[in-house]
Every structure is written in C-alpha cells, then in structure tokens.
Write a protein that holds these residues in place. Structure first.
Motif, PDB file in Angstrom:
ATOM      1  N   GLN A   1       0.853  -1.193   0.000  1.00 61.35           N
ATOM      2  CA  GLN A   1       0.000   0.000   0.000  1.00 61.35           C
ATOM      3  C   GLN A   1       0.888   1.242   0.000  1.00 61.35           C
ATOM      4  O   GLN A   1       1.474   1.616   1.005  1.00 61.35           O
ATOM      5  N   THR A   2       0.988   1.874  -1.166  1.00 58.77           N
ATOM      6  CA  THR A   2       1.877   3.027  -1.308  1.00 58.77           C
ATOM      7  C   THR A   2       1.285   4.307  -0.741  1.00 58.77           C
ATOM      8  O   THR A   2       2.014   5.267  -0.502  1.00 58.77           O
TER       9      THR A   2
ATOM     10  N   LEU B   1      -7.750   2.027   0.593  1.00 61.72           N
ATOM     11  CA  LEU B   1      -7.064   0.760   0.329  1.00 61.72           C
ATOM     12  C   LEU B   1      -6.979   0.479  -1.171  1.00 61.72           C
ATOM     13  O   LEU B   1      -7.949   0.664  -1.905  1.00 61.72           O
ATOM     14  N   ASN B   2      -5.805   0.042  -1.620  1.00 64.04           N
ATOM     15  CA  ASN B   2      -5.616  -0.409  -3.001  1.00 64.04           C
ATOM     16  C   ASN B   2      -5.866  -1.914  -3.035  1.00 64.04           C
ATOM     17  O   ASN B   2      -5.051  -2.705  -2.569  1.00 64.04           O
TER      18      ASN B   2
ATOM     19  N   LEU C   1      -2.300  -6.464   1.909  1.00 63.00           N
ATOM     20  CA  LEU C   1      -2.437  -5.569   3.055  1.00 63.00           C
ATOM     21  C   LEU C   1      -1.111  -5.434   3.807  1.00 63.00           C
ATOM     22  O   LEU C   1      -0.929  -5.965   4.904  1.00 63.00           O
ATOM     23  N   CYS C   2      -0.171  -4.720   3.197  1.00 63.38           N
ATOM     24  CA  CYS C   2       1.116  -4.478   3.837  1.00 63.38           C
ATOM     25  C   CYS C   2       1.614  -3.094   3.440  1.00 63.38           C
ATOM     26  O   CYS C   2       1.205  -2.542   2.413  1.00 63.38           O
ATOM     27  N   LYS C   3       2.484  -2.544   4.253  1.00 66.38           N
ATOM     28  CA  LYS C   3       3.046  -1.239   3.966  1.00 66.38           C
ATOM     29  C   LYS C   3       3.969  -1.331   2.748  1.00 66.38           C
ATOM     30  O   LYS C   3       4.457  -2.403   2.400  1.00 66.38           O
ATOM     31  N   ALA C   4       4.187  -0.194   2.116  1.00 60.16           N
ATOM     32  CA  ALA C   4       5.067  -0.166   0.946  1.00 60.16           C
ATOM     33  C   ALA C   4       6.477  -0.596   1.336  1.00 60.16           C
ATOM     34  O   ALA C   4       6.990  -0.223   2.398  1.00 60.16           O
ATOM     35  N   PHE C   5       7.105  -1.400   0.499  1.00 57.26           N
ATOM     36  CA  PHE C   5       8.457  -1.900   0.771  1.00 57.26           C
ATOM     37  C   PHE C   5       9.269  -1.870  -0.512  1.00 57.26           C
ATOM     38  O   PHE C   5       8.725  -1.781  -1.613  1.00 57.26           O
TER      39      PHE C   5
ATOM     40  N   ALA D   1      -3.744   5.054   3.595  1.00 63.83           N
ATOM     41  CA  ALA D   1      -4.307   3.714   3.791  1.00 63.83           C
ATOM     42  C   ALA D   1      -4.074   3.202   5.201  1.00 63.83           C
ATOM     43  O   ALA D   1      -4.834   2.363   5.697  1.00 63.83           O
ATOM     44  N   GLU D   2      -3.013   3.660   5.868  1.00 67.37           N
ATOM     45  CA  GLU D   2      -2.756   3.233   7.237  1.00 67.37           C
ATOM     46  C   GLU D   2      -3.759   3.849   8.208  1.00 67.37           C
ATOM     47  O   GLU D   2      -4.144   3.223   9.196  1.00 67.37           O
ATOM     48  N   LYS D   3      -4.222   5.079   7.926  1.00 66.98           N
ATOM     49  CA  LYS D   3      -5.157   5.751   8.816  1.00 66.98           C
ATOM     50  C   LYS D   3      -6.586   5.274   8.591  1.00 66.98           C
ATOM     51  O   LYS D   3      -7.334   5.051   9.537  1.00 66.98           O
ATOM     52  N   ASN D   4      -6.973   5.138   7.343  1.00 67.35           N
ATOM     53  CA  ASN D   4      -8.329   4.706   7.021  1.00 67.35           C
ATOM     54  C   ASN D   4      -8.279   3.732   5.854  1.00 67.35           C
ATOM     55  O   ASN D   4      -8.532   4.094   4.703  1.00 67.35           O
TER      56      ASN D   4
END
Length: 265
Positions: free
Chosen positions: A196-197, A209-210, A215-219, A201-204
């Motif tokens: 999720q770039t 959400l993409n 369902l993971c943070k951008a890496f 998306a982390e707040k809401n």
C-alpha cells in the motif's frame, strides 16, 4: 534388520510377503513391507503391484501393509471421497481451480445497452466497463486466516518468516495471513507487488485501500535482499542434492545386500 517372509493368501498362489524390521537409525522399530512374485520379482508399493497384476486381481480393498483384503476399508474410502469437496469430480478429473476466496459482486455502475441487429448500418460500440475487473470485497484476505499446509502424514508444515521490512496494514492482519496474501498476489497478478503506497491507507484503509495490492506497507526490494535469497536457494539445493545422493547410496547398498542374501540362501 529382521526379515520375515510368509505366504500371502490374498494374492495368487506363490506370492510371498516380506516384513523387514529396522534395528538402527532414526527409524529403528519401524517395518517395511515387500511382496515377491512367484518368479522372484520384488514390489515395494501397492501401485507397482497393481500395475503388474493388471485386471487379474482386484486390489481395491487390499491392504498393502497387512496383506489382507479389507472390504470395509474400500467402503470407508468411497464414503470419504463422496463427502470430500476436494476429491475428483463427476468426470473423474481433479479440481484445478485456483481462484481465491474472494466474493465477487455485481457491478452497480450504469452500463450502456446496445441493440444488435442484422442491419448493415448498425454500429456496435465496445463496452469498456465490462472489460474491467469487478469490484473486490474489502479485506478478503481475512478468509485466509487459519489456513495451514500439511504434508502427506497430515503434519502441519512450518510457515515462512516474513522479512522485517514487510509490515501488515488493516484490521486483524497477522503475519501468517499476510504471507498467504502476498503469495496469492504473486500467483494471481502479473503486476509488481509494492504494498500500500498511500500513507492514508494506514489511517483509514476502508477508504484508501488499493485492492490490487496485499495488506502491507510499501516496501522496497534491494540488491542485498536478492543476494540473500539467492544464497538461501543455493543452500537449499545443495541440501537436497546431498539428501538425494545419500538416499541413492542407501538404496544401492540395500539392493547389493539383498542380492548377496539371495545367493547365500
């Protein structure tokens, strides 16, 4: 090894059953079962025995370990297959459907309707809306929670450990569920997996959400990560090669010992 060879009344006359009990190693106390035809041919498994006998003997209820016909076992297997949703279908073919457990919803957007006739002046416009993917259910990855892989003995396999740089996003998203979601995305999508770039998306996540990404943070995958993975693959292949060579040497030694025992008998 202790060897005990007896007649097998469930098979045609002249067939012998041999039970070999191991005395050393990690498998000490366990036994191996073999069958010998009247001509001396050795069989290590039920499929080999079935291919050799063909239609002359019905081995459907034959128990390879005990050497007896067990009709109750055949009936139990039929009932298990009848109630098993993962068994063969009516056509005798395995279910190769690899679709994910995603609830697909019908499109709620207005779509143009084109009337198709045989009139030469009629023009049919392509409906681009139909070509797009249908909306996905949010947080469908939660359906993967609790799923475990097991081996042939039904022992649960140990799951992989996620890298520290990969962190989950969204409600109730464990590392095991995230690992399955990433594996599903790699299997079903040809697009790069970036996570999720969007920081929103982390707040809401329900709004920003993409759905095409797990369902993971951008890496970011660096060259160091690639080299570490290449080293792990190389070590795994070396371990597999050593295990196959050790197994081949053990089988060759066992065959040589059996030949020598047959000459002295």
């Amino acid at each position: 090894m202790d060897r005990k060879r007896t007649d097998c009344p469930a098979l045609p006359p002249g067939w012998k059953k041999e039970e070999v009990i191991r005395k050393s190693g990690l498998s000490a106390g366990k036994s191996d079962v073999y069958y010998y035809s009247p001509s001396g041919k050795k069989f290590r498994s039920k499929p080999q025995l079935s291919r050799y006998l063909g239609n002359t003997v019905d081995l459907g209820c034959f128990d390879f370990r005990t050497g007896k016909m067990m009709p109750g076992k055949l009936q139990k297997n039929k009932q298990k297959l009848r109630h098993d949703p993962h068994s063969l279908g009516k056509a005798g073919k395995p279910d190769l459907n690899t679709s994910l457990p995603i609830r697909q919803t019908a499109s709620i957007f207005k779509q143009p309707v084109t009337k198709v006739t045989s009139h030469p002046g009629n023009k049919v416009k392509a409906d681009l809306q139909r070509a797009t993917e249908q909306p996905r259910q949010l947080f469908w990855e939660k359906r993967l929670k609790g799923l475990r892989s097991s081996d042939i003995t039904e022992d649960v396999l140990r799951t992989m450990d996620l890298p520290k740089g990969i962190q989950s996003v969204g409600p109730d998203s464990s590392d095991d569920t995230l690992l399955l979601a990433i594996a599903s995305a790699l299997h079903m999508s040809s697009a790069p997996i970036t996570g999720q770039t969007s920081a929103a998306a982390e707040k809401n996540p329900a709004v920003w959400l993409n759905t095409s990404q797990p369902l993971c943070k951008a890496f970011t995958v660096t060259d160091e990560h690639i080299r570490e993975q290449e080293l792990k693959v190389y070590q795994a292949r070396r371990s597999l090669e050593d295990a196959l060579m050790a197994d081949g040497a053990a089988r060759a030694a066992e065959s040589t010992r059996e030949v020598q025992e047959g000459k002295t008998a």
